[in-house]
Design an enzyme around this catalytic site. Sequence first.
Site, PDB file in Angstrom:
ATOM      1  N   ILE A 202      39.908  44.351  50.985  1.00 30.15           N
ATOM      2  CA  ILE A 202      39.253  45.519  50.410  1.00 30.15           C
ATOM      3  C   ILE A 202      39.066  45.320  48.911  1.00 30.15           C
ATOM      4  O   ILE A 202      39.984  44.899  48.214  1.00 30.15           O
ATOM      5  CB  ILE A 202      40.116  46.788  50.617  1.00 30.15           C
ATOM      6  CG1 ILE A 202      40.459  46.955  52.095  1.00 30.15           C
ATOM      7  CG2 ILE A 202      39.401  48.026  50.082  1.00 30.15           C
ATOM      8  CD1 ILE A 202      41.601  47.916  52.343  1.00 30.15           C
ATOM      9  N   CYS A 203      37.853  45.622  48.429  1.00 31.26           N
ATOM     10  CA  CYS A 203      37.612  45.541  46.997  1.00 31.26           C
ATOM     11  C   CYS A 203      37.656  46.950  46.427  1.00 31.26           C
ATOM     12  O   CYS A 203      36.703  47.703  46.538  1.00 31.26           O
ATOM     13  CB  CYS A 203      36.260  44.895  46.734  1.00 31.26           C
ATOM     14  SG  CYS A 203      35.886  44.763  44.997  1.00 31.26           S
ATOM     15  N   LEU A 204      38.791  47.301  45.846  1.00 30.50           N
ATOM     16  CA  LEU A 204      38.955  48.657  45.326  1.00 30.50           C
ATOM     17  C   LEU A 204      39.825  48.578  44.071  1.00 30.50           C
ATOM     18  O   LEU A 204      40.911  48.005  44.100  1.00 30.50           O
ATOM     19  CB  LEU A 204      39.628  49.529  46.399  1.00 30.50           C
ATOM     20  CG  LEU A 204      39.790  51.008  46.086  1.00 30.50           C
ATOM     21  CD1 LEU A 204      38.428  51.680  45.903  1.00 30.50           C
ATOM     22  CD2 LEU A 204      40.554  51.703  47.217  1.00 30.50           C
TER      23      LEU A 204
END
Lengths: 601, 194
Positions: free
Chosen positions: B87-89
Amino acid sequence: MESVEYISSDDENELDYYSSDRDDSNDDALINDDDDDRSNWLPNKGSSSKVITKESLLAAQREDLRRVMELLSLREHHARTLLIHYRWDVETIFAVLVEKGKDRLFTEAGIPNPESHDPVSLVSTSTMMCDICMEDMPSCDMTKMDCGHCFCNTCWTEHFIVKINEGQSRRIRCMAHKCFAICDESVIRNLVSKRHPDLAEKFDRFLLESYIEDNKMVKWCPSTPHCGNAIRVEEDAFCEVECSCGNQFCFSCLCEAHSPCSCAMWQLWTKKCRDESETVNWITVHTKPCPKCHKPVEKNGGCNLVSCICGQAFCWLCGGATGRDHTWSSIAGHSCGRYKEDREKQSERAKRDLYRYMHYHNRYKAHTDSFKQESKLKETIQGKVAILEGKESQLRDFSWVTNGLYRLFRSRRALSYSYPFAFYMFGDELFNDEMTKEDLEIKQHLFEDQQQQLETNVEKLSKFIEEPFDSFTEDKIMEIRMQVINLSVITDNLCKKMYECIETDLLGSLQFGIHNIAPYHSKGIEKATELPVSWTAKQCAGDKRKRLEEPTTGGSSESDRPSGSGSSEETDFPAQKMARTDGFGGGMFDLNLPAEVIDRN
Amino acid sequence: MVDFSRVQKELQECNKDINVSGISVNPKSDNLSNLIGTITGPVGTPYEGGTFKIDIDLPGGYPFEPPKMKFATKVWHPNISSQSGAICLDILKDQWSPALTIKTALLSIQALLSAPAPDDPQDAVVAQQYLKDYQTFANTARYWTESFAKTSSAGVEEKVGKLAEMGFPEALVRTTLEAVGGDENLALEKLLSG
Ligand SMILES: [Zn+2]
Ligand SMILES: [Zn+2]
Ligand SMILES: [Zn+2]
Ligand SMILES: [Zn+2]
Ligand SMILES: [Zn+2]
Ligand SMILES: [Zn+2]
Ligand SMILES: [Zn+2]
């Protein structure tokens, strides 16, 4: 007259005084006769670049801190936070202050409340819930940061430890989500040192080193093994400097000093010299793979039918396998198509590129080699001078010898680096779209003409310096002296002109490419002078080179001293502690030698 | 050392309002540093109706270091790797704050499902598709939701089986189903029309 303690700075003073008194158009470095070998070779007057040692690192940042503290009436840790955020650029801080106002200046740097007092543990008997560990805590175990966020000391400490270990000491933010406030360094220091004194020290060092790491005007000296020093330059980052450890380097790219080559050119050049691709290139020019066994086969003689040791015959032009039946112009049953032309063109091109590179590289290398040879002249020359001085003679002044040799180094150096410069300036790799072929050709002729003149005179100078003049008659010596002095002036002028031509006519006329070179200094690469270990406002206003004997006093209350433990004692070292300059370079010839030569010596 | 007393409290807190938030967290084993989080796909998105499982690893420095989270359920989204579930967060990286919790992180992931940020993609292929051909993107995302994030309703395999029984080649059935986002009736219509 100053007292004896100031010996090393006295030297410089004297030299400064001395050389600034002269007409320093060309040759002040040439004619100062001096009683001290070292100062004879000191090229710079009151150099603007400074050596920052581990001991003077604190003093080096004092002035910036003080300016910011005074202008904005800030406490020191806020001033440091501000300076770290704006990368130690006081001018930027002032500009932001004028443009955006005080509030923005502070909030952008993570200082929510610059007027706040020292954060104190809350004095109260009640308990509070810490939102991090979700435990109820007595209020006295909690700390409220400038931004108003309050958490327990255990959680703060844990947070600081994680951040310091992540290498983020310089900007440890508050724990609250979306709070951009930078935590107070004294809170961090206090809490962390209770649990991890080592880490607290590391934190202090990181803070101190921000002055080097986050500052574009200060860089670590790239010497290996590392000398521990950093260099600070004023105004122009495109310059070449010499550290007190003797290492000379390009401040901008940290490679060896390489002017008049630009940093980008120098990077390309060193890569090119290193690359196997040139050998690959040679192979493509001179050999072709056998279509059967794929070994490279060299062409022998003019006939286009070549044969491999495996017995396979093939056509040199297209590389296709053929029979052996052939004449000069054709091979039986074989005709090459268009393919051949492309291949041929490609290989022609590779050949041309290779020869061009070899042309420049040979000259570059020849001058670098001469340079190495000449740097060995040092002792011979000293010997000759000693012999002459021992003779009963009217000749007393032999500074022309050492000055001439120094000029030879300086010019030889410029000359050798002018070849990689020319390789890129007039090649088609960098500036293809910048100017027309005709334009470029005219400029190339101009440049090569200058380069040629410089080359001729450098060789002449070299020849005279190498004469066995210690066995000559006085008249003959006087004649050589004239020649050496003249040639020194000429080569210096030619170097100056060549740099000018490069700066204005060549690189200066570029529209797209940005290439800067370090300016030419007759006196050679500037030696950075060591900063005094302690610093006061008075000293700054007065003579900068004078070192204060007495330890810093006044104004160093607990909050005024930025970095606790270790460093405060170091602040108080007397100046003598730093007299390391004198031990360096083994005398005069450390000047203007590339690193590799120094290594070898 | 993970602050287990805090984790314990977080779990209790989180599972109290499971019905409202649609978010739950449970230990994977006895070990409180490996957890499984569950979020429901936001209404009005291609993820609606899906239940997504998220693998949670708590590093030793938790909560002073961010939890490591990745999708265990396959999902088609510009900021989530279709391969690994990474996840890119930002709050799972440099914007993490110890004041955040596993639940707030899961809520942020849920919000990410409703509002992709294709300019900062984790999966470049998905992001390209999202920007250039939103319809295809939405269909694919819906199909993936149908295929991987729904356990209760009729699974994709079942639909494939049914349509294949009608005499359509299985490969064609699969691509058609994918193209219409897993809707059985639409797929049949499309198969019949040509
Ligand atoms: Zn706490
Ligand atoms: Zn805060
Ligand atoms: Zn150095
Ligand atoms: Zn450079
Ligand atoms: Zn062969
Ligand atoms: Zn032949
Ligand atoms: Zn041929």
